[in-house]
Design an enzyme around this catalytic site. Structure first.
Site, PDB file in Angstrom:
ATOM      1  N   ASN A  88      -2.165   0.219   6.790  1.00 49.77           N
ATOM      2  CA  ASN A  88      -1.686  -1.069   7.297  1.00 49.77           C
ATOM      3  C   ASN A  88      -0.782  -1.818   6.323  1.00 49.77           C
ATOM      4  O   ASN A  88      -0.689  -3.046   6.365  1.00 49.77           O
ATOM      5  CB  ASN A  88      -2.870  -1.924   7.774  1.00 49.77           C
ATOM      6  CG  ASN A  88      -3.849  -2.245   6.656  1.00 49.77           C
ATOM      7  OD1 ASN A  88      -3.671  -1.806   5.526  1.00 49.77           O
ATOM      8  ND2 ASN A  88      -4.870  -3.015   6.971  1.00 49.77           N
ATOM      9  N   HIS A 115      -2.178  -5.431   1.456  1.00 49.98           N
ATOM     10  CA  HIS A 115      -3.509  -5.998   1.199  1.00 49.98           C
ATOM     11  C   HIS A 115      -3.348  -7.454   0.784  1.00 49.98           C
ATOM     12  O   HIS A 115      -2.371  -7.809   0.132  1.00 49.98           O
ATOM     13  CB  HIS A 115      -4.206  -5.251   0.061  1.00 49.98           C
ATOM     14  CG  HIS A 115      -5.360  -6.017  -0.528  1.00 49.98           C
ATOM     15  ND1 HIS A 115      -6.614  -6.003   0.027  1.00 49.98           N
ATOM     16  CD2 HIS A 115      -5.428  -6.879  -1.588  1.00 49.98           C
ATOM     17  CE1 HIS A 115      -7.419  -6.802  -0.674  1.00 49.98           C
ATOM     18  NE2 HIS A 115      -6.710  -7.343  -1.663  1.00 49.98           N
ATOM     19  N   LYS A 149       0.821  -1.217   0.000  1.00 50.58           N
ATOM     20  CA  LYS A 149       0.000   0.000   0.000  1.00 50.58           C
ATOM     21  C   LYS A 149       0.861   1.277   0.000  1.00 50.58           C
ATOM     22  O   LYS A 149       2.070   1.219   0.279  1.00 50.58           O
ATOM     23  CB  LYS A 149      -0.934  -0.033   1.217  1.00 50.58           C
ATOM     24  CG  LYS A 149      -1.994  -1.152   1.135  1.00 50.58           C
ATOM     25  CD  LYS A 149      -3.002  -1.053   2.280  1.00 50.58           C
ATOM     26  CE  LYS A 149      -4.101  -2.097   2.161  1.00 50.58           C
ATOM     27  NZ  LYS A 149      -5.145  -1.956   3.216  1.00 50.58           N
ATOM     28  N   TYR A 206     -12.209  -1.595  -4.078  1.00 51.57           N
ATOM     29  CA  TYR A 206     -12.783  -1.837  -2.747  1.00 51.57           C
ATOM     30  C   TYR A 206     -14.312  -1.704  -2.752  1.00 51.57           C
ATOM     31  O   TYR A 206     -14.909  -1.402  -1.708  1.00 51.57           O
ATOM     32  CB  TYR A 206     -12.170  -0.874  -1.731  1.00 51.57           C
ATOM     33  CG  TYR A 206     -10.835  -1.330  -1.160  1.00 51.57           C
ATOM     34  CD1 TYR A 206     -10.729  -2.521  -0.440  1.00 51.57           C
ATOM     35  CD2 TYR A 206      -9.685  -0.562  -1.313  1.00 51.57           C
ATOM     36  CE1 TYR A 206      -9.511  -2.935   0.095  1.00 51.57           C
ATOM     37  CE2 TYR A 206      -8.460  -0.974  -0.777  1.00 51.57           C
ATOM     38  CZ  TYR A 206      -8.389  -2.165  -0.073  1.00 51.57           C
ATOM     39  OH  TYR A 206      -7.186  -2.578   0.463  1.00 51.57           O
ATOM     40  N   GLU A 225      -9.750  -9.978  -8.102  1.00 49.04           N
ATOM     41  CA  GLU A 225      -8.744  -8.942  -7.806  1.00 49.04           C
ATOM     42  C   GLU A 225      -7.522  -9.071  -8.720  1.00 49.04           C
ATOM     43  O   GLU A 225      -6.962  -8.058  -9.156  1.00 49.04           O
ATOM     44  CB  GLU A 225      -8.326  -9.022  -6.339  1.00 49.04           C
ATOM     45  CG  GLU A 225      -9.434  -8.555  -5.396  1.00 49.04           C
ATOM     46  CD  GLU A 225      -9.058  -8.651  -3.927  1.00 49.04           C
ATOM     47  OE1 GLU A 225      -9.913  -8.334  -3.086  1.00 49.04           O
ATOM     48  OE2 GLU A 225      -7.902  -9.026  -3.606  1.00 49.04           O
TER      49      GLU A 225
HETATM   50  P1  ATP Z   1      -7.342  -5.940   2.970  1.00 46.89           P
HETATM   51  O1  ATP Z   1      -8.654  -6.212   2.261  1.00 46.89           O
HETATM   52  O2  ATP Z   1      -6.784  -4.552   2.676  1.00 46.89           O
HETATM   53  O3  ATP Z   1      -6.329  -7.006   2.784  1.00 46.89           O
HETATM   54  P2  ATP Z   1      -8.489  -6.948   5.378  1.00 46.89           P
HETATM   55  O4  ATP Z   1      -9.088  -8.000   4.485  1.00 46.89           O
HETATM   56  O5  ATP Z   1      -7.667  -7.406   6.522  1.00 46.89           O
HETATM   57  O6  ATP Z   1      -7.622  -5.934   4.548  1.00 46.89           O
HETATM   58  P3  ATP Z   1     -10.993  -5.562   5.217  1.00 46.89           P
HETATM   59  O7  ATP Z   1     -12.082  -5.765   6.204  1.00 46.89           O
HETATM   60  O8  ATP Z   1     -11.135  -6.176   3.862  1.00 46.89           O
HETATM   61  O9  ATP Z   1      -9.620  -6.008   5.911  1.00 46.89           O
HETATM   62  O10 ATP Z   1     -10.790  -3.991   5.072  1.00 46.89           O
HETATM   63  C1  ATP Z   1     -10.137  -3.462   3.928  1.00 46.89           C
HETATM   64  C2  ATP Z   1      -9.239  -2.344   4.350  1.00 46.89           C
HETATM   65  O11 ATP Z   1     -10.042  -1.304   4.842  1.00 46.89           O
HETATM   66  C3  ATP Z   1      -8.276  -2.677   5.498  1.00 46.89           C
HETATM   67  O12 ATP Z   1      -7.058  -3.216   5.062  1.00 46.89           O
HETATM   68  C4  ATP Z   1      -8.064  -1.318   6.115  1.00 46.89           C
HETATM   69  O13 ATP Z   1      -7.053  -0.599   5.397  1.00 46.89           O
HETATM   70  C5  ATP Z   1      -9.389  -0.634   5.922  1.00 46.89           C
HETATM   71  N1  ATP Z   1     -10.219  -0.739   7.127  1.00 46.89           N
HETATM   72  C6  ATP Z   1     -10.863  -1.844   7.567  1.00 46.89           C
HETATM   73  N2  ATP Z   1     -11.535  -1.593   8.696  1.00 46.89           N
HETATM   74  C7  ATP Z   1     -11.305  -0.281   8.978  1.00 46.89           C
HETATM   75  C8  ATP Z   1     -11.714   0.620  10.007  1.00 46.89           C
HETATM   76  N3  ATP Z   1     -12.501   0.206  10.999  1.00 46.89           N
HETATM   77  N4  ATP Z   1     -11.278   1.903   9.965  1.00 46.89           N
HETATM   78  C9  ATP Z   1     -10.480   2.328   8.951  1.00 46.89           C
HETATM   79  N5  ATP Z   1     -10.057   1.538   7.944  1.00 46.89           N
HETATM   80  C10 ATP Z   1     -10.460   0.262   7.965  1.00 46.89           C
HETATM   81 MG    MG Z   2     -10.165  -7.563   2.736  1.00 46.53          MG
END
Ligand code: ATP
Ligand code: MG
Length: 137
Positions: free
Chosen positions: A112, A115, A9, A49, A126
């Site tokens: 974070n 992804h 990211k 997303y 994706e």
């Molecule tokens: P990713 O899809 O990016 O690999 P993930 O699958 O662990 O992450 P998801 O629930 O798919 O988590 O959320 C997608 C992304 O949205 C997260 O990686 C994070 O950057 C962001 N995100 C998720 N929850 C929150 C939150 N509560 N507040 C802010 N950002 C969030």
């Molecule tokens: Mg995810």
């Protein structure tokens, strides 16, 4: 063999952590089947997303993901989807296990560092979002 989509990211790219993350990927035994650096438009990040479009963090997340270049990769290994998620750690770096990529390189639940796809169907869509089939090794 399974494939997953991984993204370094914008926070990890701008902090100079691409190389360290690629090293972990290779040492963990993933084959990098595809790799590109791209700068997502806001609309491009929103499309990627789209499943999160009704979540309160969608606006911030898509602004962040389009704020600078990212490195997108198709990773190949047995159980690649689960293994990549294990290497990344929990979504929130503060909850992620010691030594995981998000713990090491992430700074908040939004910023974070990486992804990873969460299931075979999302991995396929994706990967197709960023790579044409003929581009993958
Ligand atoms: P990713 O899809 O990016 O690999 P993930 O699958 O662990 O992450 P998801 O629930 O798919 O988590 O959320 C997608 C992304 O949205 C997260 O990686 C994070 O950057 C962001 N995100 C998720 N929850 C929150 C939150 N509560 N507040 C802010 N950002 C969030
Ligand atoms: Mg995810």
């Amino acid at each position: 063999m399974e494939r997953t989509l991984a993204i370094v990211k914008p926070d990890a790219v701008s902090a100079g952590n691409i190389g360290k993350i690629l090293k972990e990927i290779e040492e963990a035994g993933f084959l990098i089947a595809g790799l590109r650096m791209v700068r997502l438009s806001k609309a491009g990040a929103e499309g990627f997303y789209a499943v999160h479009r009704d979540r309160p963090f969608f606006e911030n997340l898509t602004s962040f993901m389009s704020s600078g270049p990212v490195v997108v990769m198709a990773l190949e290994a047995e159980s690649a989807i689960g293994r990549w998620r294990t290497l990344m750690g929990a979504t929130d770096p503060a909850q992620a296990e010691e030594g995981t990529l998000r713990r090491r390189f992430g700074s908040s639940i939004e910023r974070n560092a990486t992804h990873g796809s969460d299931a075979p169907e999302t991995a396929a869509s994706e990967i197709a979002y960023f790579f044409r089939g003929v581009e993958l090794g």
